[in-house]
Design a protein around this motif. Structure first.
Motif, PDB file in Angstrom:
ATOM      1  N   ALA A  17      -1.271  33.942 -11.494  1.00  0.00           N
ATOM      2  CA  ALA A  17      -1.461  32.576 -11.007  1.00  0.00           C
ATOM      3  C   ALA A  17      -0.958  31.605 -12.072  1.00  0.00           C
ATOM      4  O   ALA A  17      -0.957  31.929 -13.259  1.00  0.00           O
ATOM      5  CB  ALA A  17      -2.937  32.331 -10.718  1.00  0.00           C
ATOM      6  N   PRO A  18      -0.520  30.423 -11.664  1.00  0.00           N
ATOM      7  CA  PRO A  18      -0.016  29.452 -12.645  1.00  0.00           C
ATOM      8  C   PRO A  18      -0.982  29.178 -13.784  1.00  0.00           C
ATOM      9  O   PRO A  18      -0.574  29.106 -14.945  1.00  0.00           O
ATOM     10  CB  PRO A  18       0.239  28.200 -11.803  1.00  0.00           C
ATOM     11  CG  PRO A  18       0.485  28.705 -10.428  1.00  0.00           C
ATOM     12  CD  PRO A  18      -0.405  29.916 -10.291  1.00  0.00           C
ATOM     13  N   GLU A  19      -2.287  29.036 -13.482  1.00  0.00           N
ATOM     14  CA  GLU A  19      -3.241  28.747 -14.535  1.00  0.00           C
ATOM     15  C   GLU A  19      -3.368  29.908 -15.523  1.00  0.00           C
ATOM     16  O   GLU A  19      -3.542  29.711 -16.729  1.00  0.00           O
ATOM     17  CB  GLU A  19      -4.614  28.365 -13.979  1.00  0.00           C
ATOM     18  CG  GLU A  19      -5.319  29.439 -13.165  1.00  0.00           C
ATOM     19  CD  GLU A  19      -4.998  29.407 -11.688  1.00  0.00           C
ATOM     20  OE1 GLU A  19      -3.972  28.836 -11.278  1.00  0.00           O
ATOM     21  OE2 GLU A  19      -5.802  29.963 -10.913  1.00  0.00           O
ATOM     22  N   GLN A  41      -4.680  28.824 -19.113  1.00  0.00           N
ATOM     23  CA  GLN A  41      -5.846  28.023 -18.755  1.00  0.00           C
ATOM     24  C   GLN A  41      -6.973  28.929 -18.270  1.00  0.00           C
ATOM     25  O   GLN A  41      -6.829  30.146 -18.216  1.00  0.00           O
ATOM     26  CB  GLN A  41      -5.461  27.002 -17.685  1.00  0.00           C
ATOM     27  CG  GLN A  41      -4.423  26.013 -18.157  1.00  0.00           C
ATOM     28  CD  GLN A  41      -3.939  25.108 -17.050  1.00  0.00           C
ATOM     29  OE1 GLN A  41      -4.246  25.305 -15.887  1.00  0.00           O
ATOM     30  NE2 GLN A  41      -3.146  24.107 -17.415  1.00  0.00           N
ATOM     31  N   THR A  42      -8.093  28.343 -17.908  1.00  0.00           N
ATOM     32  CA  THR A  42      -9.255  29.100 -17.462  1.00  0.00           C
ATOM     33  C   THR A  42      -8.930  29.899 -16.200  1.00  0.00           C
ATOM     34  O   THR A  42      -8.364  29.372 -15.246  1.00  0.00           O
ATOM     35  CB  THR A  42     -10.430  28.147 -17.172  1.00  0.00           C
ATOM     36  OG1 THR A  42     -10.696  27.408 -18.361  1.00  0.00           O
ATOM     37  CG2 THR A  42     -11.669  28.909 -16.753  1.00  0.00           C
ATOM     38  N   VAL A  43      -9.297  31.160 -16.232  1.00  0.00           N
ATOM     39  CA  VAL A  43      -9.086  32.054 -15.094  1.00  0.00           C
ATOM     40  C   VAL A  43     -10.373  32.094 -14.279  1.00  0.00           C
ATOM     41  O   VAL A  43     -11.460  32.234 -14.823  1.00  0.00           O
ATOM     42  CB  VAL A  43      -8.704  33.468 -15.589  1.00  0.00           C
ATOM     43  CG1 VAL A  43      -8.578  34.437 -14.440  1.00  0.00           C
ATOM     44  CG2 VAL A  43      -7.404  33.410 -16.375  1.00  0.00           C
ATOM     45  N   THR A  44     -10.224  31.953 -12.966  1.00  0.00           N
ATOM     46  CA  THR A  44     -11.365  31.953 -12.051  1.00  0.00           C
ATOM     47  C   THR A  44     -11.131  33.021 -10.978  1.00  0.00           C
ATOM     48  O   THR A  44     -10.062  33.631 -10.936  1.00  0.00           O
ATOM     49  CB  THR A  44     -11.506  30.576 -11.371  1.00  0.00           C
ATOM     50  OG1 THR A  44     -10.376  30.369 -10.519  1.00  0.00           O
ATOM     51  CG2 THR A  44     -11.605  29.448 -12.397  1.00  0.00           C
ATOM     52  N   PRO A  45     -12.087  33.230 -10.088  1.00  0.00           N
ATOM     53  CA  PRO A  45     -11.857  34.174  -8.992  1.00  0.00           C
ATOM     54  C   PRO A  45     -10.642  33.796  -8.125  1.00  0.00           C
ATOM     55  O   PRO A  45     -10.023  34.661  -7.510  1.00  0.00           O
ATOM     56  CB  PRO A  45     -13.151  34.100  -8.185  1.00  0.00           C
ATOM     57  CG  PRO A  45     -14.187  33.769  -9.208  1.00  0.00           C
ATOM     58  CD  PRO A  45     -13.487  32.805 -10.143  1.00  0.00           C
TER      59      PRO A  45
END
Length: 66
Positions: free
Chosen positions: A24-26, A31-35
């Protein structure tokens, strides 16, 4: 988990690990990785399976962004 005494660690703070085509771009930008990151990767995988080509092209595995 077991590992050899002379093995080096593969993970660490600030490192980005993953296959660029599925990140994912983040995640790629550190940056912070989320679900939602996992959902993005699943969507890219589904698009690849359905179409037979990577949805964002087959560029180099790594790029400097310039």
């Amino acid at each position: 988990m077991a590992r050899a005494a002379d093995a080096i660690g593969l993970t660490g703070t600030g490192l980005r690990i993953g296959t660029a085509a599925y990140m994912a771009p983040e995640q790629a930008m550190g940056q912070t990785v989320t679900p939602a990151t996992d959902v993005f990767a699943l969507g890219v995988l589904a698009a690849y399976v359905a179409g037979g080509v990577l949805p964002f092209g087959g560029g180099p595995e790594s790029a400097d962004g310039s």
